[in-house]
Motif scaffolding. Structure first.
Motif, PDB file in Angstrom:
ATOM      1  N   SER A 168       0.823  -1.215   0.000  1.00  0.00           N
ATOM      2  CA  SER A 168       0.000   0.000   0.000  1.00  0.00           C
ATOM      3  C   SER A 168       0.857   1.266   0.000  1.00  0.00           C
ATOM      4  O   SER A 168       0.353   2.353  -0.293  1.00  0.00           O
ATOM      5  CB  SER A 168      -0.930   0.000   1.217  1.00  0.00           C
ATOM      6  OG  SER A 168      -0.178  -0.110   2.413  1.00  0.00           O
ATOM      7  N   THR A 169       2.125   1.121   0.312  1.00  0.00           N
ATOM      8  CA  THR A 169       3.041   2.262   0.204  1.00  0.00           C
ATOM      9  C   THR A 169       3.224   2.665  -1.255  1.00  0.00           C
ATOM     10  O   THR A 169       3.383   3.849  -1.571  1.00  0.00           O
ATOM     11  CB  THR A 169       4.417   1.914   0.814  1.00  0.00           C
ATOM     12  OG1 THR A 169       4.242   1.503   2.168  1.00  0.00           O
ATOM     13  CG2 THR A 169       5.362   3.103   0.743  1.00  0.00           C
ATOM     14  N   ASP A 170       3.182   1.655  -2.141  1.00  0.00           N
ATOM     15  CA  ASP A 170       3.334   1.918  -3.575  1.00  0.00           C
ATOM     16  C   ASP A 170       2.012   2.347  -4.207  1.00  0.00           C
ATOM     17  O   ASP A 170       1.987   3.244  -5.057  1.00  0.00           O
ATOM     18  CB  ASP A 170       3.850   0.657  -4.278  1.00  0.00           C
ATOM     19  CG  ASP A 170       5.170   0.187  -3.716  1.00  0.00           C
ATOM     20  OD1 ASP A 170       6.125   0.980  -3.726  1.00  0.00           O
ATOM     21  OD2 ASP A 170       5.245  -0.975  -3.267  1.00  0.00           O
ATOM     22  N   GLU A 172      -1.985   3.143  -2.943  1.00  0.00           N
ATOM     23  CA  GLU A 172      -2.814   3.365  -1.760  1.00  0.00           C
ATOM     24  C   GLU A 172      -3.932   2.339  -1.622  1.00  0.00           C
ATOM     25  O   GLU A 172      -4.272   1.909  -0.513  1.00  0.00           O
ATOM     26  CB  GLU A 172      -3.399   4.781  -1.818  1.00  0.00           C
ATOM     27  CG  GLU A 172      -4.245   5.140  -0.612  1.00  0.00           C
ATOM     28  CD  GLU A 172      -4.800   6.542  -0.719  1.00  0.00           C
ATOM     29  OE1 GLU A 172      -5.586   6.936   0.162  1.00  0.00           O
ATOM     30  OE2 GLU A 172      -4.446   7.260  -1.683  1.00  0.00           O
ATOM     31  N   ASN A 173      -4.519   1.910  -2.741  1.00  0.00           N
ATOM     32  CA  ASN A 173      -5.677   1.015  -2.690  1.00  0.00           C
ATOM     33  C   ASN A 173      -5.306  -0.462  -2.763  1.00  0.00           C
ATOM     34  O   ASN A 173      -6.176  -1.306  -2.969  1.00  0.00           O
ATOM     35  CB  ASN A 173      -6.642   1.353  -3.836  1.00  0.00           C
ATOM     36  CG  ASN A 173      -7.293   2.712  -3.630  1.00  0.00           C
ATOM     37  OD1 ASN A 173      -8.175   2.860  -2.782  1.00  0.00           O
ATOM     38  ND2 ASN A 173      -6.836   3.704  -4.385  1.00  0.00           N
ATOM     39  N   GLU A 221      -4.863   4.672  -8.840  1.00  0.00           N
ATOM     40  CA  GLU A 221      -3.760   5.585  -8.522  1.00  0.00           C
ATOM     41  C   GLU A 221      -3.477   6.530  -9.682  1.00  0.00           C
ATOM     42  O   GLU A 221      -3.295   7.730  -9.504  1.00  0.00           O
ATOM     43  CB  GLU A 221      -2.506   4.769  -8.205  1.00  0.00           C
ATOM     44  CG  GLU A 221      -1.368   5.556  -7.630  1.00  0.00           C
ATOM     45  CD  GLU A 221      -1.431   5.635  -6.112  1.00  0.00           C
ATOM     46  OE1 GLU A 221      -0.602   6.362  -5.549  1.00  0.00           O
ATOM     47  OE2 GLU A 221      -2.298   4.980  -5.501  1.00  0.00           O
TER      48      GLU A 221
END
Length: 280
Positions: A168-170, A172-173, A221
């Motif tokens: 999720s760092t890369d 968000e979803n 994203e």
């Protein structure tokens, strides 16, 4: 009993009559034998376009499938005399030798004075086609990821991120970490994942669902549609649920299925579209 045979050729240059024998069809009216050389076809891959290679392979497989089904049907009948493939006869094979399309050419059927059995078919095949590779009912063990890692990764490593763990760092979803085979960008995101369609169905569904979830997270994203490849191999049809899932992926427009023997399709796409690594 009258036995006929016809050799199947791949046309390389119709104008110069350049061709390579690839398969053999032999019939005595009650027994039908067909085989093509996978090794020889693979050797031709480097001089055929990807589209032409796929068409040839599909055509040969369709004949193989047709005769395999017909043979199974014949086993259910009372006698072989009640069974035949309507198109496998001297007259129609003669027609195919004159009017078949540019993909595969049949030779004019010839009569041969033999007792048609497995061993005699094998000798004819090795005389006109190639070394006879025995078929087995047990599929050889293979690791689809290892094949992709060997055949594809070295050719695209400079243009994409290889074997990266995404979280999720890369994106968000993205709700759970996932190991992705490769990811890049060329104005739109480009990603690919190897999937073993011979897995137990529960684990197969999980692998597919996780990759689809990743593609959705990527698109949310970037707010754009991407290009997503699924690499694998068609499962045996006895695993009905797995084969149905494979068919759904093969036929969807959202994902592009690529056989592990044809990963050059991905290499060509990445180079042609100047794909670059998604992450620095």
């Amino acid at each position: 009993m009258r036995t006929i045979y016809s050799i199947l050729y791949v046309n390389l240059n119709a104008a110069l009559n350049e061709r390579v024998s690839i398969g053999l069809l032999v019939s005595n009216g009650s027994k039908n034998y067909f085989k093509f050389s996978s090794d020889k076809l693979l050797a031709l891959k480097g001089i055929l376009s990807d589209e032409r290679y796929r068409l040839i392979k599909s055509y040969l497989k369709s004949i193989e499938k047709d005769l395999g089904k017909a043979a199974a049907d014949a086993n259910k009948l009372i006698s072989e005399r009640d069974f035949k493939n309507d198109w496998i006869n001297e007259r129609y094979l003669g027609y195919l030798s004159k009017y078949s399309n540019n993909i595969i050419q049949f030779s004019e059927p010839k009569v041969i004075d033999i007792n048609l059995e497995d061993n005699t078919f094998k000798r004819i095949f090795e005389k006109y086609i190639f070394k006879y590779a025995e078929e087995t009912n047990i599929a050889p063990a293979f690791n689809v990821h290892a094949i992709v890692k060997k055949k594809l990764f070295p050719k695209i490593a400079e243009r994409v991120n290889i074997e990266k763990t995404l979280t999720s760092t890369d994106f968000e979803n993205l709700f759970a970490p996932i190991d992705i085979d490769f990811i890049g960008v060329n104005g739109i995101p480009v990603a690919g994942q190897t999937i073993d369609f011979e897995k137990q169905h529960y684990f197969l569904e999980n692998d597919v669902a996780r990759f689809v979830s990743l593609t959705k997270a990527i698109e949310l994203e970037d707010n754009s549609r991407g290009k997503y490849f699924v690499l694998g191999r068609e499962p045996q049809k006895k695993t009905n649920k797995n084969h149905l899932l494979w068919e759904q992926i093969r036929d969807t427009e959202f994902l592009e299925f690529v056989d592990v023997d044809e990963v050059g399709i991905i290499e060509e796409y990445i180079q042609k579209n100047n794909v670059k690594p998604f992450f620095e």
